[in-house]
Design a protein around this motif. Structure first.
Motif, mmCIF file in Angstrom:
data_model
loop_
_atom_site.group_PDB
_atom_site.id
_atom_site.type_symbol
_atom_site.label_atom_id
_atom_site.label_comp_id
_atom_site.label_asym_id
_atom_site.label_seq_id
_atom_site.Cartn_x
_atom_site.Cartn_y
_atom_site.Cartn_z
ATOM 1 N N ARG A 138 12.443 8.411 -2.644
ATOM 2 C CA ARG A 138 11.069 8.419 -2.121
ATOM 3 C C ARG A 138 10.244 7.295 -2.768
ATOM 4 N NH1 ARG A 138 12.415 13.171 -3.876
ATOM 5 N NH2 ARG A 138 10.962 13.059 -5.618
ATOM 6 N N PRO A 139 10.571 6.055 -2.432
ATOM 7 C CA PRO A 139 9.818 4.942 -3.019
ATOM 8 C C PRO A 139 8.472 4.722 -2.322
ATOM 9 C CG PRO A 139 11.474 4.096 -1.516
ATOM 10 C CD PRO A 139 11.605 5.610 -1.494
ATOM 11 N N VAL A 140 7.500 4.249 -3.080
ATOM 12 C CA VAL A 140 6.234 3.810 -2.489
ATOM 13 C C VAL A 140 5.909 2.431 -3.068
ATOM 14 C CG1 VAL A 140 3.726 4.185 -2.383
ATOM 15 C CG2 VAL A 140 5.278 6.123 -2.124
ATOM 16 N N ILE A 141 5.462 1.545 -2.201
ATOM 17 C CA ILE A 141 5.012 0.234 -2.671
ATOM 18 C C ILE A 141 3.492 0.277 -2.831
ATOM 19 C CG2 ILE A 141 4.802 -2.222 -2.109
ATOM 20 C CD1 ILE A 141 7.409 -1.940 -0.495
ATOM 21 N N TYR A 142 3.034 -0.143 -3.994
ATOM 22 C CA TYR A 142 1.608 -0.135 -4.331
ATOM 23 C C TYR A 142 1.224 -1.600 -4.543
ATOM 24 C CZ TYR A 142 -1.511 0.082 -8.576
ATOM 25 O OH TYR A 142 -2.439 -0.124 -9.563
ATOM 26 N N THR A 187 12.657 -3.645 4.914
ATOM 27 C CA THR A 187 14.064 -3.603 4.525
ATOM 28 C C THR A 187 14.399 -2.312 3.784
ATOM 29 O OG1 THR A 187 13.957 -5.990 4.249
ATOM 30 C CG2 THR A 187 15.908 -4.889 3.365
ATOM 31 N N ILE A 188 13.566 -1.945 2.846
ATOM 32 C CA ILE A 188 13.899 -0.748 2.058
ATOM 33 C C ILE A 188 13.229 0.482 2.642
ATOM 34 C CG2 ILE A 188 14.183 -2.158 -0.014
ATOM 35 C CD1 ILE A 188 11.563 -0.932 -1.064
ATOM 36 N N ASP A 189 12.536 0.308 3.757
ATOM 37 C CA ASP A 189 11.914 1.408 4.478
ATOM 38 C C ASP A 189 10.986 2.225 3.566
ATOM 39 O OD1 ASP A 189 11.512 2.640 6.901
ATOM 40 O OD2 ASP A 189 13.054 4.166 6.581
ATOM 41 N N ALA A 190 10.110 1.530 2.880
ATOM 42 C CA ALA A 190 9.196 2.217 1.963
ATOM 43 C C ALA A 190 7.764 2.101 2.470
ATOM 44 C CB ALA A 190 9.293 1.595 0.572
ATOM 45 N N PRO A 191 7.012 3.195 2.425
ATOM 46 C CA PRO A 191 5.600 3.109 2.788
ATOM 47 C C PRO A 191 4.827 2.247 1.790
ATOM 48 C CG PRO A 191 6.112 5.280 1.883
ATOM 49 C CD PRO A 191 7.408 4.550 2.004
ATOM 50 N N VAL A 192 3.733 1.666 2.292
ATOM 51 C CA VAL A 192 2.942 0.732 1.483
ATOM 52 C C VAL A 192 1.509 1.232 1.384
ATOM 53 C CG1 VAL A 192 1.998 -1.613 1.354
ATOM 54 C CG2 VAL A 192 4.312 -1.238 2.247
ATOM 55 N N THR A 193 0.997 1.266 0.167
ATOM 56 C CA THR A 193 -0.430 1.524 0.002
ATOM 57 C C THR A 193 -1.047 0.320 -0.697
ATOM 58 O OG1 THR A 193 -2.106 2.994 -0.922
ATOM 59 C CG2 THR A 193 -0.053 2.815 -2.153
ATOM 60 N N ASN A 194 -2.295 0.036 -0.354
ATOM 61 C CA ASN A 194 -3.000 -1.101 -0.942
ATOM 62 C C ASN A 194 -4.066 -0.636 -1.916
ATOM 63 O OD1 ASN A 194 -2.999 -3.244 1.963
ATOM 64 N ND2 ASN A 194 -2.082 -3.655 -0.021
ATOM 65 N N THR A 195 -4.271 -1.433 -2.950
ATOM 66 C CA THR A 195 -5.487 -1.284 -3.741
ATOM 67 C C THR A 195 -6.623 -1.874 -2.914
ATOM 68 O OG1 THR A 195 -5.367 -3.475 -4.714
ATOM 69 C CG2 THR A 195 -4.157 -1.725 -5.829
ATOM 70 N N PHE A 196 -7.843 -1.674 -3.374
ATOM 71 C CA PHE A 196 -8.967 -2.281 -2.661
ATOM 72 C C PHE A 196 -8.786 -3.799 -2.589
ATOM 73 C CE2 PHE A 196 -13.238 -4.156 -2.604
ATOM 74 C CZ PHE A 196 -13.633 -3.690 -1.364
ATOM 75 N N MET A 197 -8.404 -4.401 -3.721
ATOM 76 C CA MET A 197 -8.211 -5.854 -3.744
ATOM 77 C C MET A 197 -7.034 -6.308 -2.888
ATOM 78 S SD MET A 197 -10.626 -7.150 -5.403
ATOM 79 C CE MET A 197 -10.017 -8.833 -5.373
ATOM 80 N N GLY A 198 -6.119 -5.403 -2.641
ATOM 81 C CA GLY A 198 -4.932 -5.772 -1.869
ATOM 82 C C GLY A 198 -5.124 -5.656 -0.362
ATOM 83 N N LEU A 199 -6.230 -5.065 0.065
ATOM 84 C CA LEU A 199 -6.445 -4.857 1.494
ATOM 85 C C LEU A 199 -6.331 -6.174 2.247
ATOM 86 C CD1 LEU A 199 -9.437 -2.335 1.460
ATOM 87 C CD2 LEU A 199 -7.095 -1.853 2.189
ATOM 88 N N SER A 200 -5.693 -6.114 3.375
ATOM 89 C CA SER A 200 -5.384 -7.242 4.270
ATOM 90 C C SER A 200 -4.072 -7.927 3.895
ATOM 91 C CB SER A 200 -6.524 -8.275 4.393
ATOM 92 O OG SER A 200 -6.502 -9.215 3.335
ATOM 93 N N SER A 201 -3.418 -7.458 2.841
ATOM 94 C CA SER A 201 -2.116 -8.052 2.514
ATOM 95 C C SER A 201 -0.999 -7.413 3.319
ATOM 96 C CB SER A 201 -1.817 -7.918 1.018
ATOM 97 O OG SER A 201 -1.642 -6.568 0.655
ATOM 98 N N PHE A 202 -1.277 -6.274 3.959
ATOM 99 C CA PHE A 202 -0.270 -5.592 4.773
ATOM 100 C C PHE A 202 -0.973 -5.159 6.055
ATOM 101 C CE2 PHE A 202 2.661 -2.107 5.913
ATOM 102 C CZ PHE A 202 3.879 -2.720 5.670
ATOM 103 N N MET A 250 -5.559 2.612 1.865
ATOM 104 C CA MET A 250 -5.916 2.385 0.468
ATOM 105 C C MET A 250 -5.657 3.643 -0.354
ATOM 106 S SD MET A 250 -9.629 1.112 -0.966
ATOM 107 C CE MET A 250 -10.557 2.603 -0.642
ATOM 108 N N LEU A 251 -5.357 3.449 -1.638
ATOM 109 C CA LEU A 251 -5.189 4.609 -2.519
ATOM 110 C C LEU A 251 -6.358 4.692 -3.493
ATOM 111 C CD1 LEU A 251 -2.543 4.000 -5.338
ATOM 112 C CD2 LEU A 251 -3.861 2.184 -4.263
#
Ligand SMILES: Cc1ncc(C[n+]2csc(CCOP(=O)(O)OP(=O)(O)O)c2C)c(N)n1
Lengths: 561, 173
Positions: free
Chosen positions: A204-208, A228-243, A253-254
């Motif tokens: 159960r991987p998560v990309i942060y 590729t690794i089929d992992a869900p992605v959450t963004n920090t506020f600063m990371g928004l728009s990167s995915f 966002m988390l």
């Protein structure tokens, strides 16, 4: 041939391909302004130095290039301080040039003297007080090199007036060597191998993913890794728009005001892959409850971020793009149907929601703006509730499409940052979403908007309050509201007209639906006063001291005044 | 636990302010800090004794590294090293007590560097433990004034810390 150090500075800036400088002149910096007289570099005269530094910041974030701003000594320099700290906290590449009193006066409390380098030590990546004019070229080269490489950040050069007036031989080195500064870009191969192994083993991987992804232009690699690794992605506020905001693997966002399903996924994951993020307290909530069952891989260019807030199992120091490229050659294509079933369940059980009862809701405006712009606008925000609603309800399609003050949370950042962003990317639609409180902190830059003919669309989500603080007082001080209500506001529509800008007022959902398309399509700037329901709270919210899986939501009756 | 850091920095104005400011603003405790030029005039060396657990000292080291003027940081605590501190003590010494005080000075291999009508000023070097013991021995007589330099340290044997070699304290045999 000898030229003045000021002329040499301008030549250095030209060599760095600087096309624009934001600033306000004064005596101590006058030699530099004089040297700009014959340069093709555009100087944008703002109305307050805070505007200059935020504009350089917005320019840098929008374009990915180094922003440059300039001010005179003393009050000019101190007016920059907030903006420098802001750029430092958000790792924005910037070179700040300040005038200083003549060298023989330094240290004598001379007119308009402050210890600019002393004041800015903790909020710059590095700074210089140039005393020897012959060192100018090398110093400028170092400043740009330091600002733009490794973990980016602001670098300040303080220039006494007599130094910039001296004659020197122009020299601009191609390269500089700094024995105390050698950022690591390539990740350690063994660590990368180990990361691939941990990823293969995980259920159960998560990309942060944080702002580092944007700084290193690794959005493509991020998407490829997630798929590729089929992992869900959450963004920090600063990371928004990167995915991509509409991607099926995206969790939003988390953190403090993140989606409940992102926070629950973090709580349930067995492997957390942190990319260019720093485990900020607004993200982690109570540390001991953050990803309690997970091994943590932390990839970051700044070694000091690793192990600072949480213990990590596998640190990899380097440029996240290069590391992801290497990692991608080693991870196996995987599918994780069970984990996705669980994620879908979380999304169903804890959806993002707000009630449209009770008046024009701020979230509704954001949703309409998203729909009308198809997620293609560059969105700049200020600081407060409206900022969080943008993070929650605007789905960013492309990188660098959100510009906002994350680390410092600087009210007043929005308008000048939008100026810089629009000047950086002239063809791009730029919309500013601001609050009635934040907007009035740097409102003077409306003149710059008009003067520079910038077609920025400004939306004030006007709740006649410092909304975020009101919410804070509701939750933590039993509704003892203190100093959060504005008993007077200017007529914003009229104010717009005073600046020669189109002004509008939106009072209802119907107004929003009918007026937004026309406003967005108009060729010039517009200021839109949106009279929103003033008691709305940002929801969900993780109460102070709790784990991020313990977010609360506000029931209808709790959105009170 | 106390850690001894050997920090090589550019010999530039402001570098001490950068380092000291870093400690205070991040809440790290400095026990002592001694700074001076090295064999290379462009480089100064700071010996910093810092109190904290491994995690804190790791942060200190990494944050120091982030300063552009810091060329190299080494935690030599676990290495074999020699360290010295120097102290000057002005102690009450009436005619009747001088003999005793001279005796103590002798035991610690301290030197008398000045004397007044009712005081003696002594100088002593040694590691921290010795200096503390010296101070304790003189305390009963009444210490009027004391100044300690903070410790300086150097690796033992042929091993050395310099800015040229990469990584800490390489063996060059
Ligand atoms: C310069 C500055 N001063 C004070 C604060 C504290 N603060 C955080 S949010 C907020 C209220 C913001 O009000 P507004 O801009 O109207 O946005 P809203 O929360 O109402 O959407 C305040 C005062 C801050 N972040 N920045």
């Amino acid at each position: 041939m000898e030229i003045t150090a000021a002329q040499a500075l301008v030549r250095c800036l030209e060599k760095e391909n600087i096309e624009i400088i934001f600033g306000i002149p004064g005596a101590a910096i006058a030699p530099v302004y004089d040297a700009l007289y014959n340069s093709k570099i555009k100087h944008v005269l703002v109305r307050h130095e805070q505007g200059a530094v935020h504009a350089a910041d917005g320019y840098a974030r929008a374009t990915g290039r180094v922003g440059v701003c300039m001010a005179t000594s003393g009050p000019g320099a101190t007016n920059l301080v907030t903006g420098i700290a802001n750029a430092y906290m958000d790792s924005v590449p910037m070179v700040v040039i300040t005038g200083q009193v003549n060298t023989e006066r330094v240290g004598t409390d001379a007119f308009q003297e402050v210890d600019t380098t002393g004041i800015t030590i903790p909020i710059t990546k590095h700074n210089f007080l140039l005393k020897d004019p012959a060192q100018l070229g090398e110093t400028v080269k170092k400043a740009f090199y330091i600002a733009s490489t490794g973990r980016p950040g602001p670098v300040l050069i303080d220039l006494p007036g007599d130094v910039t007036s001296s004659k020197i031989k122009f020299k601009y080195p191609e390269n500089v060597k700094l024995r105390g500064y050698k950022p690591t870009y390539r990740g350690h191969p063994n660590m990368i191998k180990e990361a691939a192994r941990l990823i293969d083993k995980a259920q159960r991987p998560v990309i942060y993913a944080g702002g580092g992804i944007l700084n290193s232009s690794a959005c493509g690699e991020l998407k490829q890794l997630a798929e590729t690794i089929d992992a869900p992605v959450t963004n920090t506020f600063m990371g928004l728009s990167s995915f991509p905001g509409d991607h099926p693997l995206y969790l939003g966002m988390l953190g403090l005001h993140g989606t409940r399903y992102a926070n629950m996924a973090i709580t349930e994951c067995d492997l957390l892959i942190a990319l260019g993020a720093r485990f900020d307290d607004r993200v982690t909530g109570r540390i001991s409850a953050f990803a309690p069952g997970a091994r943590i891989i932390h990839i970051d260019i700044d070694p000091a971020e690793i192990g600072k807030n949480v213990k990590v199992n596998l640190p990899i120091v380097g440029d996240v793009k290069q590391i992801l490229q290497a990692l991608l050659t080693q991870v196996k294509k995987t599918e994780r149907p069970e984990w996705h079933r669980r994620i879908l369940e979380l999304k169903d059980n804890y959806p993002m929601r707000y009630s449209r009862e009770g008046g024009l809701k701020p979230q509704f405006i954001i949703e309409r703006l998203y729909a009308e712009t198809d997620g293609d606008s560059l969105v700049v925000t200020d600081v407060g509730q409206h900022q969080m609603w943008v993070a929650q309800y605007y789905r960013f399609k492309n990188p660098r499409m959100l510009i906002s003050s994350g680390g410092l949370g600087t009210m007043g950042f929005g308008l000048p940052a939008a100026v810089g962003a629009q000047l950086g990317i002239p063809g791009q639609q730029v919309i500013l979403i601001t609050g009635d409180g934040s907007f009035q902190m740097t409102i003077q830059e409306l003149s710059t908007v008009k003067e520079q003919k910038l077609p920025i669309k400004i939306f004030i989500l006007n709740n006649q309050k410092l909304g975020m603080v009101r919410q804070f007082q509701q939750v933590y001080y039993e509704g003892r509201y203190m100093a959060v209500d504005f008993l007077f506001h200017p007529d914003f529509e009229l104010l717009a007209r005073a600046y020669g800008i189109d002004g509008f007022t939106i009072r209802s959902e119907e107004d929003a639906v009918s007026m937004l398309p026309g406003i967005l399509e108009s060729p010039g700037p517009a200021l839109v006063n949106c009279l929103v329901y003033p008691g709305e709270n940002v929801s969900p919210m993780v109460p102070a001291g709790r784990g991020i899986d313990e977010a609360i939501e506000f029931a209808e009756g709790e959105n009170t005044l | 636990m106390k850690h001894t850091l050997s920090v090589m920095v550019e010999n530039q104005p402001g570098v001490l302010a950068r380092v000291a400011g870093l400690f205070s603003r991040r809440g790290f405790n400095i026990d002592s800090l001694a700074v001076g030029q090295t064999e290379n005039p462009a480089v100064s060396r700071m010996t910093i004794v810092v109190e904290g657990d491994d995690r804190i000292v790791e942060q200190v080291t990494k944050q120091l590294h982030k300063l552009i003027d810091v060329i190299k940081v080494g935690d030599i605590t676990a290495e074999k090293y020699v360290d010295r501190e120097l102290v000057m003590v002005k102690v009450n010494a009436d005619a009747g007590q001088r003999g005793e005080i001279m005796l103590i000075a002798d035991i610690f291999r301290a030197r008398v560097i000045d004397f007044g009508r009712r005081t003696l000023t002594l100088e002593c070097t040694g590691d921290e433990g010795k200096i503390t013991a010296f101070e304790e021995s003189l305390r009963p007589y009444g210490i009027k004034e004391m100044v300690r330099t903070g410790k300086v340290a150097m690796l033992r044997g042929t091993r050395f810390t310099s800015v040229e070699n990469s990584g800490l304290d390489q063996d060059v045999e």
